[in-house]
Design a protein around this motif. Structure first.
Motif, PDB file in Angstrom:
ATOM      1  N   VAL A  34       0.763  -1.251   0.238  1.00  0.00           N
ATOM      2  CA  VAL A  34       0.124   0.023   0.180  1.00  0.00           C
ATOM      3  C   VAL A  34       0.497   1.144  -0.124  1.00  0.00           C
ATOM      4  O   VAL A  34       0.921   2.598  -0.604  1.00  0.00           O
ATOM      5  N   LEU A  35       2.014   1.028   0.589  1.00  0.00           N
ATOM      6  CA  LEU A  35       3.120   2.546   0.867  1.00  0.00           C
ATOM      7  C   LEU A  35       3.482   2.374  -0.125  1.00  0.00           C
ATOM      8  O   LEU A  35       3.562   3.779  -0.911  1.00  0.00           O
ATOM      9  N   LYS A  36       3.607   1.349  -1.484  1.00  0.00           N
ATOM     10  CA  LYS A  36       4.518   1.792  -2.221  1.00  0.00           C
ATOM     11  C   LYS A  36       3.343   1.894  -3.581  1.00  0.00           C
ATOM     12  O   LYS A  36       4.031   3.084  -4.306  1.00  0.00           O
ATOM     13  N   ALA A  37       1.853   1.978  -3.083  1.00  0.00           N
ATOM     14  CA  ALA A  37       1.013   2.170  -4.420  1.00  0.00           C
ATOM     15  C   ALA A  37       0.857   3.937  -4.187  1.00  0.00           C
ATOM     16  O   ALA A  37       0.946   4.660  -4.811  1.00  0.00           O
ATOM     17  N   ALA A  68      -1.408   2.969  -8.954  1.00  0.00           N
ATOM     18  CA  ALA A  68      -1.543   2.860  -7.201  1.00  0.00           C
ATOM     19  C   ALA A  68      -2.867   1.859  -8.047  1.00  0.00           C
ATOM     20  O   ALA A  68      -2.608   0.669  -7.179  1.00  0.00           O
ATOM     21  N   ARG A  69      -3.555   2.010  -8.020  1.00  0.00           N
ATOM     22  CA  ARG A  69      -4.476  -0.201  -8.742  1.00  0.00           C
ATOM     23  C   ARG A  69      -3.370  -0.752  -9.314  1.00  0.00           C
ATOM     24  O   ARG A  69      -4.123  -1.910  -8.990  1.00  0.00           O
ATOM     25  N   ASP A  70      -3.170  -0.776 -10.532  1.00  0.00           N
ATOM     26  CA  ASP A  70      -2.029  -0.762 -11.107  1.00  0.00           C
ATOM     27  C   ASP A  70      -1.075  -1.752 -10.157  1.00  0.00           C
ATOM     28  O   ASP A  70      -1.196  -3.450 -10.139  1.00  0.00           O
ATOM     29  N   ILE A  71      -0.513  -1.429  -9.123  1.00  0.00           N
ATOM     30  CA  ILE A  71       0.787  -1.788  -8.190  1.00  0.00           C
ATOM     31  C   ILE A  71       0.025  -2.806  -7.411  1.00  0.00           C
ATOM     32  O   ILE A  71       0.290  -3.398  -7.243  1.00  0.00           O
ATOM     33  N   ILE A  72      -1.230  -2.649  -6.823  1.00  0.00           N
ATOM     34  CA  ILE A  72      -1.804  -3.478  -6.321  1.00  0.00           C
ATOM     35  C   ILE A  72      -2.889  -4.593  -6.586  1.00  0.00           C
ATOM     36  O   ILE A  72      -2.565  -5.577  -6.287  1.00  0.00           O
ATOM     37  N   GLY A  78      -1.847  -8.999  -6.832  1.00  0.00           N
ATOM     38  CA  GLY A  78      -2.631  -9.708  -6.126  1.00  0.00           C
ATOM     39  C   GLY A  78      -4.119  -8.922  -4.959  1.00  0.00           C
ATOM     40  O   GLY A  78      -4.835 -10.105  -4.339  1.00  0.00           O
ATOM     41  N   TYR A  79      -4.412  -8.080  -5.442  1.00  0.00           N
ATOM     42  CA  TYR A  79      -5.450  -7.504  -4.059  1.00  0.00           C
ATOM     43  C   TYR A  79      -6.261  -6.752  -5.194  1.00  0.00           C
ATOM     44  O   TYR A  79      -6.488  -5.401  -4.296  1.00  0.00           O
ATOM     45  N   GLY A  80      -6.128  -6.901  -6.816  1.00  0.00           N
ATOM     46  CA  GLY A  80      -6.770  -5.851  -6.160  1.00  0.00           C
ATOM     47  C   GLY A  80      -8.421  -5.595  -6.540  1.00  0.00           C
ATOM     48  O   GLY A  80      -9.179  -5.014  -6.206  1.00  0.00           O
ATOM     49  N   GLU A  81      -8.746  -6.312  -5.922  1.00  0.00           N
ATOM     50  CA  GLU A  81      -9.952  -6.569  -5.271  1.00  0.00           C
ATOM     51  C   GLU A  81      -9.985  -6.441  -3.918  1.00  0.00           C
ATOM     52  O   GLU A  81     -11.548  -5.767  -3.521  1.00  0.00           O
ATOM     53  N   GLU A  82      -9.113  -5.899  -3.704  1.00  0.00           N
ATOM     54  CA  GLU A  82      -9.888  -6.010  -2.030  1.00  0.00           C
ATOM     55  C   GLU A  82      -9.222  -4.397  -2.116  1.00  0.00           C
ATOM     56  O   GLU A  82      -9.293  -3.820  -0.859  1.00  0.00           O
ATOM     57  N   PRO A 105      -4.402   4.781  -1.260  1.00  0.00           N
ATOM     58  CA  PRO A 105      -5.017   3.563  -1.319  1.00  0.00           C
ATOM     59  C   PRO A 105      -4.879   2.634  -0.398  1.00  0.00           C
ATOM     60  O   PRO A 105      -4.685   2.804   0.817  1.00  0.00           O
ATOM     61  N   GLY A 106      -5.956   1.736  -0.767  1.00  0.00           N
ATOM     62  CA  GLY A 106      -5.924   1.087   0.399  1.00  0.00           C
ATOM     63  C   GLY A 106      -6.028  -0.268   0.296  1.00  0.00           C
ATOM     64  O   GLY A 106      -6.356  -0.657  -1.181  1.00  0.00           O
ATOM     65  N   VAL A 107      -6.139  -1.626   1.366  1.00  0.00           N
ATOM     66  CA  VAL A 107      -6.098  -2.717   0.853  1.00  0.00           C
ATOM     67  C   VAL A 107      -6.553  -3.724   1.960  1.00  0.00           C
ATOM     68  O   VAL A 107      -6.731  -3.412   3.440  1.00  0.00           O
TER      69      VAL A 107
END
Length: 356
Positions: A246-249, A270-274, A278-282, A319-321
């Motif tokens: 999340v920090l990277k994004a 940000a969304r592409d990084i997350i 594997g956490y796009g849905e989250e 951004p968040g997960v």
């Protein structure tokens, strides 16, 4: 009355072909005349006209000491205020109306042989680009939020409940010169942090919990907003990996901001990084929102917003997960768009922190 701001709104009205604009949002009226009124259910309308015949339709119930710099049409509870506004608009050709105008006000106006259109963008666009005075106030509001976050971190070590933290934070804001919360703060312990808009309860911290702290204050009528995620006494490898992701994004999105790009471009960074991790849905919300006199103003940083980034815009990057039943991580700053990039308004550290 702030003539510079009104002139900017009039320019937008001209582009939209509106000869009149009816504003009912108290925050927008405050923005233009430096006076805030909460009318409750009563009619409260500011009318702008291309011919300069600006007018405030105002109930006599409300007492105003200062000169607002605008002609006022007064009415009482038993007067037909909408008939007064219809009379004012009798020669209008195209009238922009506020997106928040109640139907009980708009429908009586539509008896006129006049074109009514949604006109909020005329004010929203101007409010979205902060002038120097607004920028200075919002920088200070974020400085207060940074100072408050440092004190919140120490209070969390005492293991107060989520509910208790709300009141403790408000005391801190008052001590630092802010007037109130800009929104109900979010303290999400452990699995509660997996709910992006969790409402505080009686939960207390347990070792290994993540702690989402989303908070903001009001200073001189303007809002701040920031989120940090801490960990209580220990952190798992999974929590550490998600936090660093999340920090990277977040850092990548902030680094990408510059005038001329689309707001959707920044969301994509940000969304592409997350998503690639594997956490796009989250990551289940937009990347950010505009902010000013209200915490959430018109405009956002999302895949659906292709508006062009311009100097003076202030919005969040958050951004968040969120992993239901486990934990959540969100990191948020406010940014001010400059001529060649952006200025991050929050300076409270973002490296992973474990509260002992």
């Amino acid at each position: 009355m702030n003539q510079k701001r009104i002139n900017r709104v009039l320019e937008q009205m001209k582009e939209e072909g509106c000869d009149h604009l009816l504003i009912t949002d108290p925050a927008s009226i405050d923005y233009l005349i430096d006076y805030y009124n909460d009318p409750h259910e009563r009619v409260y309308v500011m009318a702008l006209s291309q011919d300069g015949n600006h007018r405030l339709f105002f109930n006599k119930l409300f007492y105003v000491e200062k000169d607002l710099g605008i002609d006022i049409t007064w009415f009482s509870d038993t007067d037909d205020a909408m008939a007064m506004i219809r009379d004012y608009l009798k020669d209008a050709k195209k009238v922009g109306v506020d997106k928040d105008m109640p139907a009980r006000w708009l429908l009586p106006l539509m008896k006129l042989d006049t074109q009514f259109v949604l006109g909020s963008s005329c004010v929203d666009y101007v409010r979205g680009i902060k002038d120097e005075e607004e920028q200075e106030i919002m920088i200070k509001a974020s400085q207060i939020n940074d100072q408050a976050m440092a004190r919140v971190k120490e209070l969390l070590k005492e293991n107060h409940t989520e509910k208790e933290m709300d009141g403790l934070l408000l005391n801190i804001y008052h001590e630092l010169g802010a007037s109130d919360h800009s929104f109900e703060p979010i303290f999400g312990y452990g699995k509660n942090g997996a709910d992006p808009h969790h409402v505080g309860d009686d939960s207390r911290l347990k070792e290994g919990d993540s702690i989402i702290v989303d908070m903001g204050c009001i200073y001189n009528g303007y809002c701040s907003d920031m989120t940090r995620t801490f960990f209580y006494k220990s952190v798992s490898e999974k929590q550490k990996d998600v936090y660093n992701l999340v920090l990277k994004a977040q850092l990548a999105a902030e680094a990408a901001i510059k005038p001329g790009l689309k707001l959707s471009d920044i969301d994509k960074v940000a969304r592409d990084i997350i998503s690639e991790a594997g956490y796009g849905e989250e990551f289940n919300h937009r990347l950010g929102h505009f902010i000013g006199r209200l915490t959430h103003e018109a405009g956002d940083v999302s895949s659906a917003n292709d508006a062009i980034i311009k100097p003076g815009m202030i919005f969040s990057i958050e951004p968040g997960v969120y992993l239901p039943g486990e934990f959540g991580v969100r990191i948020e700053d406010l940014v001010l768009v400059t001529e060649d990039g952006c200025k991050v308004l929050n300076h409270y550290p973002k490296e992973l922190m474990i509260l002992e």
